[in-house]
Design a protein around this motif. Structure first.
Motif, PDB file in Angstrom:
ATOM      1  N   ARG A 186       0.680  -0.997   0.037  1.00 52.44           N
ATOM      2  CA  ARG A 186       0.024   0.141  -0.075  1.00 52.44           C
ATOM      3  C   ARG A 186       0.854   1.397   0.206  1.00 52.44           C
ATOM      4  NH1 ARG A 186      -5.252   0.993   1.105  1.00 52.44           N
ATOM      5  NH2 ARG A 186      -5.585  -1.362   1.743  1.00 52.44           N
ATOM      6  N   ILE A 187       0.473   2.195  -0.832  1.00 53.29           N
ATOM      7  CA  ILE A 187       1.387   3.608  -0.847  1.00 53.29           C
ATOM      8  C   ILE A 187       0.594   4.435  -0.880  1.00 53.29           C
ATOM      9  CG2 ILE A 187       3.011   2.319  -2.847  1.00 53.29           C
ATOM     10  CD1 ILE A 187       1.427   3.865  -4.810  1.00 53.29           C
ATOM     11  N   GLU A 188       1.137   5.605  -0.400  1.00 51.46           N
ATOM     12  CA  GLU A 188       0.176   6.871  -0.179  1.00 51.46           C
ATOM     13  C   GLU A 188      -0.400   7.496  -1.493  1.00 51.46           C
ATOM     14  OE1 GLU A 188      -0.172   8.152   2.726  1.00 51.46           O
ATOM     15  OE2 GLU A 188       1.019   6.770   3.724  1.00 51.46           O
ATOM     16  N   PRO A 189      -1.656   8.105  -1.166  1.00 52.50           N
ATOM     17  CA  PRO A 189      -2.148   8.663  -2.483  1.00 52.50           C
ATOM     18  C   PRO A 189      -1.244   9.785  -2.958  1.00 52.50           C
ATOM     19  CG  PRO A 189      -3.317   9.504  -0.340  1.00 52.50           C
ATOM     20  CD  PRO A 189      -2.292   8.295  -0.087  1.00 52.50           C
ATOM     21  N   ARG A 190      -1.355   9.974  -4.271  1.00 49.38           N
ATOM     22  CA  ARG A 190      -0.700  11.094  -5.018  1.00 49.38           C
ATOM     23  C   ARG A 190      -1.166  12.281  -4.676  1.00 49.38           C
ATOM     24  NH1 ARG A 190      -3.793  13.445  -8.609  1.00 49.38           N
ATOM     25  NH2 ARG A 190      -5.356  12.263  -9.861  1.00 49.38           N
ATOM     26  N   PRO A 191      -0.612  13.445  -4.708  1.00 52.61           N
ATOM     27  CA  PRO A 191      -1.088  14.898  -4.378  1.00 52.61           C
ATOM     28  C   PRO A 191      -1.937  15.320  -5.258  1.00 52.61           C
ATOM     29  CG  PRO A 191       1.236  14.823  -4.974  1.00 52.61           C
ATOM     30  CD  PRO A 191       0.903  13.490  -4.920  1.00 52.61           C
ATOM     31  N   PRO A 192      -2.860  16.172  -4.928  1.00 53.90           N
ATOM     32  CA  PRO A 192      -3.735  16.781  -5.883  1.00 53.90           C
ATOM     33  C   PRO A 192      -2.853  17.523  -7.242  1.00 53.90           C
ATOM     34  CG  PRO A 192      -4.296  17.602  -3.748  1.00 53.90           C
ATOM     35  CD  PRO A 192      -3.055  16.884  -3.744  1.00 53.90           C
ATOM     36  N   LEU A 193      -3.758  17.626  -8.313  1.00 47.21           N
ATOM     37  CA  LEU A 193      -2.788  17.821  -9.585  1.00 47.21           C
ATOM     38  C   LEU A 193      -2.870  19.409  -9.672  1.00 47.21           C
ATOM     39  CD1 LEU A 193      -4.428  15.409 -12.249  1.00 47.21           C
ATOM     40  CD2 LEU A 193      -2.255  15.372 -11.128  1.00 47.21           C
ATOM     41  N   GLY A 194      -3.935  19.893  -8.875  1.00 48.69           N
ATOM     42  CA  GLY A 194      -3.724  21.571  -8.976  1.00 48.69           C
ATOM     43  C   GLY A 194      -4.311  22.121  -7.810  1.00 48.69           C
ATOM     44  N   GLU A 195      -4.304  23.506  -7.542  1.00 50.36           N
ATOM     45  CA  GLU A 195      -4.872  23.954  -6.252  1.00 50.36           C
ATOM     46  C   GLU A 195      -6.190  23.828  -5.927  1.00 50.36           C
ATOM     47  OE1 GLU A 195      -3.942  28.187  -6.345  1.00 50.36           O
ATOM     48  OE2 GLU A 195      -1.843  27.634  -6.219  1.00 50.36           O
ATOM     49  N   LEU A 196      -6.850  23.287  -6.985  1.00 46.10           N
ATOM     50  CA  LEU A 196      -8.583  23.108  -6.862  1.00 46.10           C
ATOM     51  C   LEU A 196      -8.787  22.119  -5.838  1.00 46.10           C
ATOM     52  CD1 LEU A 196     -11.273  23.785  -7.772  1.00 46.10           C
ATOM     53  CD2 LEU A 196     -11.239  22.206  -9.512  1.00 46.10           C
ATOM     54  N   GLY A 197      -7.784  20.774  -5.793  1.00 46.26           N
ATOM     55  CA  GLY A 197      -7.970  19.957  -4.845  1.00 46.26           C
ATOM     56  C   GLY A 197      -7.734  20.276  -3.424  1.00 46.26           C
ATOM     57  N   LEU A 198      -6.819  21.503  -3.164  1.00 45.49           N
ATOM     58  CA  LEU A 198      -6.773  22.089  -1.842  1.00 45.49           C
ATOM     59  C   LEU A 198      -7.689  23.190  -1.593  1.00 45.49           C
ATOM     60  CD1 LEU A 198      -2.718  22.136  -2.158  1.00 45.49           C
ATOM     61  CD2 LEU A 198      -4.154  20.287  -1.351  1.00 45.49           C
ATOM     62  N   ALA A 199      -8.700  23.546  -2.422  1.00 48.97           N
ATOM     63  CA  ALA A 199      -9.535  24.348  -1.843  1.00 48.97           C
ATOM     64  C   ALA A 199     -10.081  24.310  -0.623  1.00 48.97           C
ATOM     65  CB  ALA A 199     -10.514  24.508  -3.039  1.00 48.97           C
ATOM     66  N   PRO A 200     -10.479  25.248   0.186  1.00 57.92           N
ATOM     67  CA  PRO A 200     -10.995  25.149   1.242  1.00 57.92           C
ATOM     68  C   PRO A 200     -12.776  24.760   1.300  1.00 57.92           C
ATOM     69  CG  PRO A 200     -10.858  27.399   0.947  1.00 57.92           C
ATOM     70  CD  PRO A 200     -10.096  26.565  -0.127  1.00 57.92           C
ATOM     71  N   ARG A 201     -13.110  24.337   2.264  1.00 57.28           N
ATOM     72  CA  ARG A 201     -14.673  24.002   2.290  1.00 57.28           C
ATOM     73  C   ARG A 201     -15.403  25.249   2.199  1.00 57.28           C
ATOM     74  NH1 ARG A 201     -15.230  19.212   6.605  1.00 57.28           N
ATOM     75  NH2 ARG A 201     -13.635  17.726   5.845  1.00 57.28           N
ATOM     76  N   PRO A 202     -16.702  25.135   1.665  1.00 59.96           N
ATOM     77  CA  PRO A 202     -17.430  26.405   1.567  1.00 59.96           C
ATOM     78  C   PRO A 202     -17.675  26.856   2.949  1.00 59.96           C
ATOM     79  CG  PRO A 202     -18.649  24.393   0.842  1.00 59.96           C
ATOM     80  CD  PRO A 202     -17.092  24.104   0.874  1.00 59.96           C
ATOM     81  N   THR A 211      -8.763  27.691   9.953  1.00 62.37           N
ATOM     82  CA  THR A 211     -10.039  27.581   9.226  1.00 62.37           C
ATOM     83  C   THR A 211     -10.554  28.908   8.506  1.00 62.37           C
ATOM     84  OG1 THR A 211     -11.675  27.856  11.065  1.00 62.37           O
ATOM     85  CG2 THR A 211     -10.800  25.414  10.593  1.00 62.37           C
ATOM     86  N   GLY A 212      -9.704  29.830   8.406  1.00 65.17           N
ATOM     87  CA  GLY A 212     -10.245  31.111   7.950  1.00 65.17           C
ATOM     88  C   GLY A 212      -9.981  30.924   6.424  1.00 65.17           C
ATOM     89  N   LEU A 213     -10.108  32.266   5.765  1.00 59.72           N
ATOM     90  CA  LEU A 213     -10.045  32.291   4.341  1.00 59.72           C
ATOM     91  C   LEU A 213      -8.726  33.315   3.796  1.00 59.72           C
ATOM     92  CD1 LEU A 213     -13.739  33.463   3.427  1.00 59.72           C
ATOM     93  CD2 LEU A 213     -12.591  31.205   3.358  1.00 59.72           C
ATOM     94  N   TYR A 214      -7.809  33.461   4.917  1.00 59.95           N
ATOM     95  CA  TYR A 214      -6.714  34.591   4.758  1.00 59.95           C
ATOM     96  C   TYR A 214      -5.363  33.849   4.616  1.00 59.95           C
ATOM     97  CZ  TYR A 214     -10.804  37.287   6.100  1.00 59.95           C
ATOM     98  OH  TYR A 214     -12.031  38.145   6.386  1.00 59.95           O
ATOM     99  N   GLY A 215      -5.274  32.535   4.354  1.00 58.05           N
ATOM    100  CA  GLY A 215      -4.122  31.741   4.214  1.00 58.05           C
ATOM    101  C   GLY A 215      -3.028  32.370   3.456  1.00 58.05           C
ATOM    102  N   LYS A 216      -3.636  32.664   1.945  1.00 57.98           N
ATOM    103  CA  LYS A 216      -2.636  33.180   1.047  1.00 57.98           C
ATOM    104  C   LYS A 216      -2.176  34.533   1.438  1.00 57.98           C
ATOM    105  CE  LYS A 216      -4.573  30.161  -2.790  1.00 57.98           C
ATOM    106  NZ  LYS A 216      -4.899  30.252  -3.964  1.00 57.98           N
ATOM    107  N   ALA A 217      -3.250  35.225   2.132  1.00 56.60           N
ATOM    108  CA  ALA A 217      -2.713  36.910   2.321  1.00 56.60           C
ATOM    109  C   ALA A 217      -1.616  36.661   3.533  1.00 56.60           C
ATOM    110  CB  ALA A 217      -4.106  37.587   3.042  1.00 56.60           C
TER     111      ALA A 217
END
Length: 236
Positions: free
Chosen positions: A88-104, A214-220
């Protein structure tokens, strides 16, 4: 005048007919000896086993009257598999930032209303008081007024400087916040805006507050750290 039929002719016809019938039966019996034998009857259980993938019957040609021969057994039958060799191997990382998008964001209750709060005064880098309300800017983590920061091994009172920067930006103008009906009875974390400017986004992007996990300002916050702004930079 009718002519009499010889008495022996009917017996001769009957005898010839019997001999012809007997000869025909002999020919039929002799012909059946040269026909191939009938295939054996197949029960429903045997039929289901023949159709099962990987079974012996599924990879053999069973023509009547001929010995069974295997057909491409290495291509049709599945190869043997040893479960102990599976890793068993670890799952591959997301292909783009969309897979890391925060929950609504969770929608606010329907009884919360946008409220104008006049003459706000900052008590820390992310908390202010106005019209009897104590409001913390949601999505941010403020710096205590007595807090200190270190830059190049030099400590400086970043908490006081952050509160002063927040007050200078407010300049006594009214903030529009989304508050519950009983917000005057206790401190509340709420989103606020000054005109069209999001207060939390301004604080974090200028380095005067940190982003909540859990906020929206991580990139800032990442941009402010990279630029060494506010509490992430040198003494101001």
């Amino acid at each position: 005048m009718s002519q009499a039929r010889p008495p022996g002719r009917p017996l001769l016809a009957s005898t010839l007919g019997f001999l012809g019938l007997f000869a025909g039966m002999l020919l039929i019996a002799e012909g059946r000896r040269w026909l191939p034998p009938d295939p054996p009857a197949v029960t429903p259980a045997q039929d289901a086993a023949d159709l099962k993938p990987g079974s012996q019957a599924a990879v053999q040609d069973t023509r009547p009257g001929e010995p069974a021969r295997k057909i491409a057994e290495d291509l049709i039958a599945p190869p043997p598999l040893d479960p102990s060799g599976i890793e068993r191997i670890e799952p591959r990382p997301p292909l783009g930032e969309l897979g890391l998008a925060p929950r609504p964001k969770t929608p606010m209750p329907r009884d919360w209303r946008e409220t104008l709060l006049f003459r706000p005064v900052a008590t820390s880098s992310a908390v202010f008081e106005a019209m009897g309300h104590t409001v913390a800017i949601s999505g941010t983590i403020g710096i205590d007024p007595d807090g200190t920061c270190t830059f190049d091994n030099t400590a400086w009172p970043c908490g006081q400087r952050a509160r002063a920067a927040f007050n200078a930006w407010l300049r006594g103008r009214a903030l529009k916040c989304l508050l519950p009906p009983d917000a005057d009875r206790f401190a509340i974390a709420a989103p606020c805006a000054l005109g069209r400017q999001d207060v939390g986004a301004w604080l974090v992007s200028n380095g005067w507050a940190m982003a909540a996990p859990t906020g929206l300002y991580g990139k800032a916050e990442a941009v402010a750290r990279e630029a060494r702004m506010g509490i992430f930079g040198p003494p101001q």
